[in-house]
Design an enzyme around this catalytic site. Structure first.
Site: not given
Lengths: 151, 519
Positions: A87-88
């Site tokens: 999750c970036l």
């Protein structure tokens, strides 16, 4: 499959000839859009001493869309789930075509140093991280020693 | 191989110009000086070992001022008490010490005699040039004695040189070192006086009285101007000054050279000329920059840095020779300019090596000095001495920067004009209001995907861009300096447009039911 763009060729050349410290990225011989990546856990982080394997794929529309990146090595991190998905923001809504593979990998490297449990992907990990940070860090260390050992 | 030999050999090697070698550090001569200085100290009973003990004693005294658990301090305290009375009776002890004495005021307060010897008979050819100042330490000086070291080696700054002085405080005869040194010094002074015909009688009397004092059981402080040591420093400083001069000349010469070469190359590769070597020069500099000949990395210094750069320069030459770039120059002058450019790099490399060798020689000689005399001169000599006279990394950086900037900027490099998205020349260049430039193709792609944020700075600027955002000046510049790349890009753009037109026509045909549009 579209022919390899000049951009991909140039990026690959530079990744190999002038690699980022602590990061390697090698394209597969039979598919130059598919990269084997390794990232070293930063010193003074729970991932210190670990070597993490990732896979990176450049979709046909790259660089108009972001590369697909996934951890192959198991890692205990609030923003990385059991399947290694990351999750970036730069991988999703904040991707711009001026970001390169090397800059993206650098962002992932720094995500390891500064986890963000308020924007979690792995909910259970994030919970632990928020409730008992010291304990979570200990677990992350243990996982690093167990799964990410350098050969 | 011993360093002295190595140094000589390297200087004699063909790639060091003669006039440089003449200005190099005279390592062997300096080594002899050190030997003579060590002998000088020996005459005074100050062997390396004794010096070591006295100096370390002074360290101890300094470190433990308030504790009396070292023998050194104990002895000196006793001496003070024992000798105080006697000292009071002495006629010529007029001056009084008040508390600790700074080194400057020390000299002023010294009731001194200066003894300046001349050369003795041939059988004792050495070292009769020392100057002494002898001061009797009084009762009142107890405070000062407590703090004062047993021996202290000083480098007093004197214009461009330093004057080396040795200050020794001698106790009474109970102290074996003091005793020995005292005897040697008395012997030395008497011996000097015997052969010294120049000194006047009146002065001589003063000297005599002091010598008597020296023999008595008193604490004395003797300041010695070290002659051989002085010579050593004068020599080394003169050499360093010369080297500094040489360094300035080197720097100026090379900086000027760069300007000349860049002017020449600039005129030879002007795109307005019918015959231009623009492309060849561009490729040469590309290879040059890729090899990063003088690129400074943090972990490589000194010798290895030099070898590293040397290898890279060879690699550069090899790569150039494997092409026909130099042979293919259209202007004869280009070939000459290339040779000058190459020579400049060789010169820089040579200068680097030469200065490195000299720096090494200075370091080694100072190390030798410390080893033979136990004087920690390396900790006292200021950094300037080991830095200023030599071409250092910052100069190499500056010069290399100048090469990269001056020479290479004469020839615009394609990387600076690439579109940050497709990595090919940003032709036709569209400049967004945030001032970032993209090629029209990539910008069209962004607009089609309705992505408003500038890919570089994220400011909302993409959607509002129109043909008015075409940077005409930049477009002309690209056409002039990168004709080849512009042509390629135009061709590619045409292909894309054709493909898109065909695709649209195909879709239109498909959905309007008109059937196949290919014949």
């Amino acid at each position: 499959m579209a022919a390899l763009s000049k951009r991909i060729i140039r990026e690959t050349e530079r990744l190999v000839s002038d690699p980022v410290p602590g990061i390697t990225a090698m394209p597969h011989e039979d598919n130059l859009r598919y990269f084997d990546v390794t990232i070293e856990g930063a010193d003074q982080s729970p991932y210190e001493g670990g070597l993490f394997k990732l896979e990176l794929f450049l979709p046909e529309d790259y660089p108009m869309v972001a590369p697909k990146v996934r951890f192959l090595t198991k890692i205990y991190h609030p923003n990385i789930d059991r399947l290694g998905r990351i999750c970036l923001d730069t991988l999703k809504k904040n991707w711009t075509p001026a970001i390169q593979i090397r800059t993206l990998l650098l962002s992932i490297q720094s995500l390891l140093t500064s986890p963000n449990p308020d924007d979690p992907l792995a909910n259970d990990v994030a919970e632990c991280w928020k409730k008992d940070e010291a304990g979570a860090i200990q677990t992350a260390k243990e996982w690093t020693a167990k799964y990410a050992k350098k050969e | 191989m011993k360093f002295g030999k190595y140094f000589e050999k390297e200087l004699a090697s063909s790639d060091v110009p003669k006039e440089w070698a003449e200005n190099a550090i005279q390592y062997k001569a300096l080594k002899k000086r050190i030997k003579r200085f060590a002998e000088e100290l020996m005459v005074l009973g100050l062997s390396k070992e004794t010096m070591g003990i006295l100096l370390s004693a002074s360290e101890v005294t300094n470190a433990t001022i308030n504790t009396s658990d070292t023998k050194v301090i104990d002895i000196s305290m006793e001496n003070d008490n024992n000798n105080g009375d006697k000292g009071d009776n002495e006629k010529e002890d007029e001056e009084e010490e008040d508390g600790p004495v700074s080194l400057q005021s020390l000299e002023e307060k010294i009731q001194d005699i200066s003894l300046e010897g001349t050369d003795l008979e041939d059988k004792e050819p050495i070292l009769y040039n020392l100057k002494f100042q002898i001061q009797v330490l009084e009762d009142d000086a107890v405070q000062e004695q407590e703090n004062h070291p047993i021996a202290n080696y000083l480098l007093v700054e004197d214009q461009q040189y330093v004057k080396p002085k040795l200050i020794v405080v001698l106790n009474n005869d109970n102290d074996e070192y003091s005793k020995e040194i005292r005897q040697k010094i008395i012997k030395y002074i008497e011996h000097t006086r015997k052969t010294d015909k120049i000194v006047e009688v009146k002065e001589d009397q003063i000297k005599l009285q002091n010598i008597e004092k020296l023999k008595n059981l008193q604490r004395v402080r003797i300041t010695i101007d070290l002659h051989e040591d002085d010579e050593f420093f004068q020599t080394i400083f003169t050499e360093l000054t010369n080297l500094q001069q040489l360094k300035i000349e080197h720097e100026q010469k090379m900086t000027k050279e760069i300007e000349t070469i860049s002017d020449t190359i600039g005129s030879l590769s002007s795109p307005s000329k019918w015959r231009t070597d623009l492309d060849s020069w561009r490729e040469i500099f590309e290879i040059y920059l890729e090899n990063r000949i003088f690129y400074v990395t943090d972990d490589i210094h000194g010798e290895r840095k030099f070898e590293d750069s040397s290898k890279r320069l060879q690699q550069f030459e090899k790569e150039i020779n494997s092409t026909d770039l130099v042979q293919g120059f259209k202007h004869k002058k280009s070939k000459v300019a290339y040779e000058a450019f190459y020579q400049l790099n060789v010169d820089l490399l040579q200068a680097m090596k030469f200065h490195h060798l000299n720096k090494l020689a200075v370091t080694k000689i100072l190390k030798k000095f410390d080893k033979q005399t136990a004087l920690a001169v390396r900790t006292q000599i200021p950094d300037i001495m080991s830095q200023k006279p030599f071409i250092n990394e910052s100069f190499i950086n500056t010069l290399y920067g100048a090469i990269s900037e001056k020479l290479v900027s004469v020839i615009p490099q394609i990387e600076d004009y690439d579109c940050p998205i497709c990595f090919t020349i940003a032709y036709r260049p569209i400049r967004l209001k945030c001032s970032h430039v993209f090629c029209v193709q990539c910008l069209v792609n962004l607009q089609r995907q309705k992505k408003d944020e500038c890919p570089v700075c994220r400011s909302p600027a993409v959607m509002e861009a129109t043909s008015d955002n075409l940077d005409i000046e930049l477009q002309d510049y690209m056409k002039t300096y990168f004709p080849k790349q512009v042509k390629e890009k135009q061709k590619e753009r045409m292909k894309t447009i054709e493909a898109e037109t065909y695709y649209l026509a195909y879709r239109k045909a498909k959905y309007s039911g008109e059937g196949c549009c290919i014949q």
